[in-house]
Design a protein around this motif. Structure first.
Motif, PDB file in Angstrom:
ATOM      1  N   LYS A  68      13.513   2.441  -3.286  1.00 54.34           N
ATOM      2  CA  LYS A  68      13.850   1.046  -3.550  1.00 54.34           C
ATOM      3  C   LYS A  68      15.276   0.810  -3.069  1.00 54.34           C
ATOM      4  O   LYS A  68      16.095   1.720  -3.060  1.00 54.34           O
ATOM      5  N   ILE A  69      15.555  -0.415  -2.695  1.00 55.86           N
ATOM      6  CA  ILE A  69      16.880  -0.767  -2.192  1.00 55.86           C
ATOM      7  C   ILE A  69      17.531  -1.722  -3.188  1.00 55.86           C
ATOM      8  O   ILE A  69      16.920  -2.705  -3.618  1.00 55.86           O
ATOM      9  N   TYR A  70      18.757  -1.391  -3.558  1.00 54.87           N
ATOM     10  CA  TYR A  70      19.509  -2.169  -4.529  1.00 54.87           C
ATOM     11  C   TYR A  70      20.782  -2.684  -3.881  1.00 54.87           C
ATOM     12  O   TYR A  70      21.283  -2.100  -2.925  1.00 54.87           O
ATOM     13  N   GLU A 115      15.144   6.317  -5.253  1.00 57.57           N
ATOM     14  CA  GLU A 115      13.699   6.413  -5.484  1.00 57.57           C
ATOM     15  C   GLU A 115      13.300   5.561  -6.688  1.00 57.57           C
ATOM     16  O   GLU A 115      14.038   5.466  -7.673  1.00 57.57           O
ATOM     17  N   ALA A 116      12.116   4.986  -6.614  1.00 59.74           N
ATOM     18  CA  ALA A 116      11.633   4.062  -7.649  1.00 59.74           C
ATOM     19  C   ALA A 116      11.569   4.705  -9.032  1.00 59.74           C
ATOM     20  O   ALA A 116      11.722   4.012 -10.040  1.00 59.74           O
ATOM     21  N   GLY A 117      11.372   6.004  -9.110  1.00 55.66           N
ATOM     22  CA  GLY A 117      11.277   6.689 -10.395  1.00 55.66           C
ATOM     23  C   GLY A 117      12.604   6.867 -11.106  1.00 55.66           C
ATOM     24  O   GLY A 117      12.640   7.296 -12.261  1.00 55.66           O
ATOM     25  N   ALA A 134       0.842  -1.208   0.000  1.00 52.91           N
ATOM     26  CA  ALA A 134       0.000   0.000   0.000  1.00 52.91           C
ATOM     27  C   ALA A 134       0.876   1.257   0.000  1.00 52.91           C
ATOM     28  O   ALA A 134       0.583   2.232  -0.706  1.00 52.91           O
ATOM     29  N   ASN A 135       1.961   1.227   0.770  1.00 51.05           N
ATOM     30  CA  ASN A 135       2.878   2.374   0.803  1.00 51.05           C
ATOM     31  C   ASN A 135       3.580   2.562  -0.539  1.00 51.05           C
ATOM     32  O   ASN A 135       3.767   3.696  -0.989  1.00 51.05           O
ATOM     33  N   LYS A 136       3.967   1.460  -1.196  1.00 51.70           N
ATOM     34  CA  LYS A 136       4.584   1.554  -2.524  1.00 51.70           C
ATOM     35  C   LYS A 136       3.628   2.234  -3.503  1.00 51.70           C
ATOM     36  O   LYS A 136       4.026   3.079  -4.293  1.00 51.70           O
ATOM     37  N   ALA A 137       2.365   1.832  -3.449  1.00 55.14           N
ATOM     38  CA  ALA A 137       1.359   2.422  -4.342  1.00 55.14           C
ATOM     39  C   ALA A 137       1.162   3.906  -4.009  1.00 55.14           C
ATOM     40  O   ALA A 137       1.053   4.744  -4.912  1.00 55.14           O
TER      41      ALA A 137
END
Length: 185
Positions: free
Chosen positions: A62-64, A83-85, A51-54
């Motif tokens: 995001k963690i890489y 950041e995911a973007g 829900a937080n991701k959405a």
């Protein structure tokens, strides 16, 4: 390259970082059985994380894992937050202990909680204390010491007995009850 991604965002790689590397001992690699209570808690945490991701969408962190070499030449993986973007060529990892926005929730995040427990409740507590509590709770409730040893990933049962399990009032009283039953037979 990750450095280019971070430069574009105006960030530097942090000097104090979190890493994945090999475990301390062979016994540390293990599979343990868990019950319905932990499964339900993990599912709830996962659902909240989705829900937080959405909600955060492209701003969710995001963690890489970035492969590096340690001083012995072994491969270790630095955890990098982006950041995911922002496109990143590295392999992403899903972590359980993250903040609402996806950032790592490290053991350092527990320092305030640890200090509050220490000063308010007069209990010497840190994040690692939870392993001791887990072991002692299992023993207090009749778990087999050999299983507790394997569950904690200890090579030596003395580590489990002498470091991780603590003699509590409950265990002392249990010994009295066992002796009373034995002598009354």
């Amino acid at each position: 390259d990750v450095r280019e991604v971070l430069k574009k965002k105006g960030k530097k790689e942090e000097k104090s970082a979190w890493y994945f590397n090999s475990t301390k001992t062979f016994k540390s690699n293990r599979i343990i059985n868990i019950g319905d209570t932990l499964c339900a808690a993990l599912k709830k945490a996962y659902d909240r994380q989705m829900a937080n991701k959405a909600f955060y969408d492209e701003y969710y962190t995001k963690i890489y894992k970035k492969p590096e070499q340690d001083e012995k030449g072994d491969t270790i993986y630095r955890l990098i937050e982006i950041e995911a973007g922002v496109p990143c060529p590295l392999e992403s990892v899903d972590m359980i202990n993250v903040r609402e926005n996806g950032q790592l929730l490290s053991m350092d995040s527990m320092k305030y909680c640890s200090r509050a427990i220490h000063y308010e409740l007069k209990i010497n507590f840190n994040y690692h204390s939870l392993r001791h509590t887990h072991a002692t709770t299992l023993i207090e409730n009749g778990a087999n010491i050999k299983d507790v040893q394997e569950r904690l990933g200890h090579c030596n049962i003395e580590t489990t007995l002498n470091t991780y399990t603590h003699n509590t009032d409950y265990l002392r009283n249990q010994s009295v009850e066992i002796f009373e039953k034995a002598v009354q037979k």
